[in-house]
Design a protein around this motif. Structure first.
Motif, PDB file in Angstrom:
ATOM      1  N   THR A  77       1.327  -1.410  -0.402  1.00 20.51           N
ATOM      2  CA  THR A  77      -0.111  -0.042   0.216  1.00 20.51           C
ATOM      3  C   THR A  77       1.007   1.131   0.108  1.00 20.51           C
ATOM      4  N   VAL A  78       0.507   2.067   0.031  1.00 19.31           N
ATOM      5  CA  VAL A  78       1.377   3.799  -0.080  1.00 19.31           C
ATOM      6  C   VAL A  78       2.103   3.827   1.145  1.00 19.31           C
ATOM      7  N   LEU A  79       1.002   3.333   2.225  1.00 23.47           N
ATOM      8  CA  LEU A  79       1.659   3.741   3.512  1.00 23.47           C
ATOM      9  C   LEU A  79       2.660   2.632   3.724  1.00 23.47           C
ATOM     10  N   ASP A  80       3.117   1.328   3.671  1.00 22.25           N
ATOM     11  CA  ASP A  80       3.965   0.441   3.582  1.00 22.25           C
ATOM     12  C   ASP A  80       4.607   0.801   2.339  1.00 22.25           C
ATOM     13  N   ARG A 137       3.004   8.321   7.654  1.00 19.77           N
ATOM     14  CA  ARG A 137       1.586   8.827   7.337  1.00 19.77           C
ATOM     15  C   ARG A 137       1.669  10.840   7.788  1.00 19.77           C
ATOM     16  N   GLN A 138       2.700  10.904   9.072  1.00 16.88           N
ATOM     17  CA  GLN A 138       3.288  12.447   8.555  1.00 16.88           C
ATOM     18  C   GLN A 138       4.027  13.012   7.579  1.00 16.88           C
ATOM     19  N   THR A 139       4.276  12.262   6.983  1.00 15.77           N
ATOM     20  CA  THR A 139       4.993  12.563   5.149  1.00 15.77           C
ATOM     21  C   THR A 139       3.870  12.696   4.419  1.00 15.77           C
ATOM     22  N   GLY A 140       2.944  11.724   4.807  1.00 10.53           N
ATOM     23  CA  GLY A 140       1.985  11.078   3.719  1.00 10.53           C
ATOM     24  C   GLY A 140       1.393  12.708   3.721  1.00 10.53           C
ATOM     25  N   ASP A 141       0.600  13.352   4.821  1.00 12.72           N
ATOM     26  CA  ASP A 141       0.361  14.215   5.176  1.00 12.72           C
ATOM     27  C   ASP A 141       0.315  15.894   4.134  1.00 12.72           C
ATOM     28  N   GLY A 142       1.559  15.589   4.712  1.00  7.11           N
ATOM     29  CA  GLY A 142       2.316  17.072   4.238  1.00  7.11           C
ATOM     30  C   GLY A 142       2.799  17.281   3.027  1.00  7.11           C
ATOM     31  N   LEU A 143       2.469  15.798   1.748  1.00  8.17           N
ATOM     32  CA  LEU A 143       2.801  15.180   0.751  1.00  8.17           C
ATOM     33  C   LEU A 143       0.805  15.309  -0.138  1.00  8.17           C
ATOM     34  N   GLU A 144      -0.254  15.759   0.840  1.00 11.75           N
ATOM     35  CA  GLU A 144      -1.319  15.029   0.357  1.00 11.75           C
ATOM     36  C   GLU A 144      -1.895  14.140   0.157  1.00 11.75           C
ATOM     37  N   LEU A 145      -1.828  12.802   0.612  1.00 13.37           N
ATOM     38  CA  LEU A 145      -1.511  11.624   0.312  1.00 13.37           C
ATOM     39  C   LEU A 145      -2.233  11.439   1.792  1.00 13.37           C
ATOM     40  N   ALA A 150      -4.526   3.179   1.935  1.00 10.53           N
ATOM     41  CA  ALA A 150      -4.445   2.432   1.966  1.00 10.53           C
ATOM     42  C   ALA A 150      -4.394   1.639   0.301  1.00 10.53           C
ATOM     43  N   ARG A 151      -4.243   2.801  -0.287  1.00 13.06           N
ATOM     44  CA  ARG A 151      -4.475   2.137  -1.809  1.00 13.06           C
ATOM     45  C   ARG A 151      -2.903   1.223  -2.444  1.00 13.06           C
ATOM     46  N   ALA A 164      -0.678   1.120  -8.268  1.00 16.40           N
ATOM     47  CA  ALA A 164      -1.944   1.330  -9.352  1.00 16.40           C
ATOM     48  C   ALA A 164      -3.228   1.762  -9.334  1.00 16.40           C
ATOM     49  N   GLU A 165      -3.018   2.062  -8.143  1.00 14.02           N
ATOM     50  CA  GLU A 165      -4.551   2.852  -8.548  1.00 14.02           C
ATOM     51  C   GLU A 165      -4.343   4.207  -7.997  1.00 14.02           C
ATOM     52  N   LEU A 166      -2.959   4.309  -8.604  1.00 10.99           N
ATOM     53  CA  LEU A 166      -2.756   6.202  -8.174  1.00 10.99           C
ATOM     54  C   LEU A 166      -2.820   6.763  -9.816  1.00 10.99           C
ATOM     55  N   SER A 167      -3.199   7.996  -9.365  1.00  8.38           N
ATOM     56  CA  SER A 167      -3.213   8.954 -10.872  1.00  8.38           C
ATOM     57  C   SER A 167      -1.335   8.643 -10.517  1.00  8.38           C
TER      58      SER A 167
END
Lengths: 280, 354
Positions: free
Chosen positions: B92-95, B116-124, B129-130, B133-136
């Motif tokens: 997943t994106v998180l992993d 999660r913190q880093t992902g938040d900063g990058l609007e993710l 949980a995706r 392949a499910e991302l643009s």
């Protein structure tokens, strides 16, 4: 004009009829044994014939009373599972190396191994293999048998898995490497999950191969308590050579269930594919 | 935080191909540095050598005053973003984002928290949980960036980070990437073949050709005063006019006209005159110190147009404002703006200093 058209229609209908007749015959030819397999275990008087509809579990009672029947299924599971595990691990690591390391004459090597394997595990090699294990005191040793079976499957397994490994983009591994992953971690975290459909294919294929193998366990395992189902089935004949249909029919059903189950399970989870382990 | 220093760095492939040819370069701490060049110039090989994915065959490389020339990639404390992002498809994106921390043996809750913190900063945040392949394309790129950021490396290495995005997205990603680099202040080297990208994002640019650096400088320097005709040709969305000329009586005599020459050039010197189309003004009437010809093709660039003036010495490009577009076939004069005429040695192709 109309007669020519009529002729064409008749010819068309006739050819269709013949085709259906042929297809029907082929169907019956393959369906009858399966029908026998499913119906006979529950028949009151099991025989070679497709039984008249009747239902009894008595035949299974006879099966449970046989000292070797159930145990042999267990033995088969051990042999098949062990071989599948070793084949996946060894063939997987070897295929990974062959896919990533540039060796001169790598493809020639692969084809040579593939070609030799059919000789090594064929009937011709039975005597040397028996003699070798005899000298090593490894007759009646299950692990030795698993190793011999694995050896026979490895070349084809490596060949198939190398194709899967080749489709894993190098950048996946390089990316993991830059983050500090060791080669083994890369294999475990990245490569193996990506080629999982390939590994599953090899595992089921190995199970099927071992499950149906008669000659090797027959020669290399001599204690009846260790022999697998394919060999034990051969003992279900009385002194006069008459088959014990109650035993054979129930045992055959039991014998076919694990393989079908393994296939269905793996097919459902991964689907069988022979290339492209990458989604998106 | 670390400066990166290359000293006589060399990468020669077993076949004898010299991809990186004795490069010496210092990239300052916190700098956003672009390696720019045409394909096959060795820029990606140089980046991979800095990452440790290729072994240097000579010279030294230090990151933060630590000699890392012989260290494995994982020990260099750099994070790399690949052209195809190289996201792991089964995670997943998180992993994916947490993977560098998993290698560092940080416990699962802690590493998921940081990812999660880093992902938040990058609007993710919505996408954790995706699977990739499910991302643009743009989302995949941000995941790849997050995975690099979460490791807190002393340097980022980006290999063509924008080339897999469509043209419109590329512009916003450019701004986004530059802002991210500013905020983090991490030394960053990125490889690109797109001169506009390098000019827009980098603090400094190294223009490479055949394993060598042809010029290092700020975008302004590289664009305004290319050090040689190769850089002059490569930089700029419209190619620079490069015209042969001879110095006669303190004038540059071209086939298309004559321009004043600097005093220090001797009579008879053969030079190449370089003028950007953007630094030429168009005139429909005869003016002194100009190149003359007839108006050929007019290409619309939006707020301006590129006029190709067919002269005795070949085509000369001039950028004109959209309102002053001349008619095809009319005579025209191109006047260089003061101080914008560059002279190159015809033999070596190097810039002749003023």
């Amino acid at each position: 004009m109309r007669r020519i058209l009529g002729d064409a229609v008749v010819r068309h209908v006739l050819s269709r009829l013949l085709l259906y007749l042929f297809a029907g015959l082929v169907l019956v030819f393959f369906a009858l044994p399966l029908l026998w397999l499913v119906l006979t275990p529950f028949a009151r008087t099991p025989s070679f014939r497709i039984p008249a509809p009747s239902f009894t579990l008595h035949n299974f009672r006879i099966l449970l009373d046989n000292p070797f029947a159930l145990r042999s299924i267990g033995n088969s599971l051990i042999l098949a599972g062990g071989t599948a595990l070793l084949a996946v691990v060894f063939a997987g690591t070897a295929a990974y190396a062959l896919s990533r390391v540039r060796l001169p004459g790598r493809d020639a090597l692969l084809y040579a191994i593939l070609l030799l394997s059919s000789i090594v595990t064929g009937t011709a090699a039975m005597v040397p293999i028996f003699l070798m294990l005899f000298q090593l005191h490894l007759i009646d040793n299950r692990l030795a048998l698993i190793l011999v079976l694995t050896g026979g499957l490895l070349p084809s397994a490596m060949f198939i898995l190398k194709d899967f490994m080749d489709t894993v983009p190098k950048s996946y591994e390089e990316s993991a490497r830059v983050f500090g992953a060791s080669p083994l971690q890369i294999l475990r975290h990245v490569v193996a999950p990506v080629v999982r459909p390939g590994l599953a294919t090899i595992a089921v294929w190995a199970v099927v191969q071992v499950w149906g193998n008669f000659l090797l366990p027959y020669i290399l395992l001599q204690q009846q308590t260790k022999q697998p189902a394919a060999v034990i089935m051969y003992t279900f004949y009385d002194e006069g050579g008459q088959p014990n249909f109650a035993l054979i029919s129930t045992f055959s059903l039991l014998y076919s269930v694990p393989v079908v189950a393994a296939y269905l399970l793996v097919n459902r989870r991964y689907g069988f594919r022979f290339q492209g382990g990458i989604k998106g | 935080m670390a400066a990166i220093e290359l000293a006589q760095l060399e990468k020669t492939y077993p076949g004898g191909v010299r991809a990186v040819d004795g490069l010496s370069l210092t990239i300052a701490d916190g700098e956003f540095f672009a390696l720019l060049g045409p394909s096959g110039c060795g820029k990606t090989t140089l980046l991979r050598t800095i990452a440790g994915l290729e072994d240097a065959t000579g010279g030294t490389l230090s990151i933060g005053e630590r000699d890392v020339t012989r260290l494995a990639p994982g020990q260099r404390d750099v994070a790399m973003v690949f052209q195809d992002y190289a996201l792991f498809p089964h995670m997943t994106v998180l992993d994916n984002i947490a993977y560098p921390l998993r290698i560092k043996r940080i416990a699962r809750p802690a590493r998921h928290e940081r990812a999660r913190q880093t992902g938040d900063g990058l609007e993710l945040a919505e996408l954790m949980a995706r699977r990739p392949a499910e991302l643009s394309g743009g989302q995949q790129q941000r995941v790849a960036l997050a995975r690099a950021v979460v490791a807190h490396p002393s340097a980022f290495l980006f290999d063509e980070p924008l080339s897999n995005l469509d043209a419109r997205l590329r512009l916003s990603a450019r701004t986004f990437l530059k802002r991210l680099q500013r905020e983090l202040g991490v030394t960053t080297i990125f490889v690109t073949h797109d001169q506009a990208e390098a000019l827009a994002m980098a603090d400094r640019i190294a223009v490479m050709e055949a394993g060598r650096i042809r010029q290092v400088g700020t975008p302004r320097e590289v664009f305004g005063r290319p050090a040689n005709t190769f850089v002059a040709n490569f930089i700029g969305s419209t190619p620079m006019n490069l015209l042969p000329a001879t110095v006669t009586d303190h004038r540059l005599v071209l086939a298309a006209g004559s321009l004043p020459a600097p005093d220090h050039l001797a009579d008879g010197t053969r030079v190449t005159v370089g003028i950007r189309p953007e630094y030429l003004d168009f005139s429909a009437t005869a003016v002194p110190d100009a190149l003359t010809g007839t108006v050929g093709i007019v290409e619309h660039l939006g707020t301006s147009s590129l006029v190709t003036l067919e002269t005795e010495g070949g085509p000369v490009g001039v950028v004109v404002p959209e309102d002053d577009e001349p008619a095809a076939g009319a005579p025209g004069w191109a006047v260089p703006r003061p101080g914008r005429v560059l002279l190159y040695d015809t033999e070596s192709g190097d810039l002749i200093p003023d």
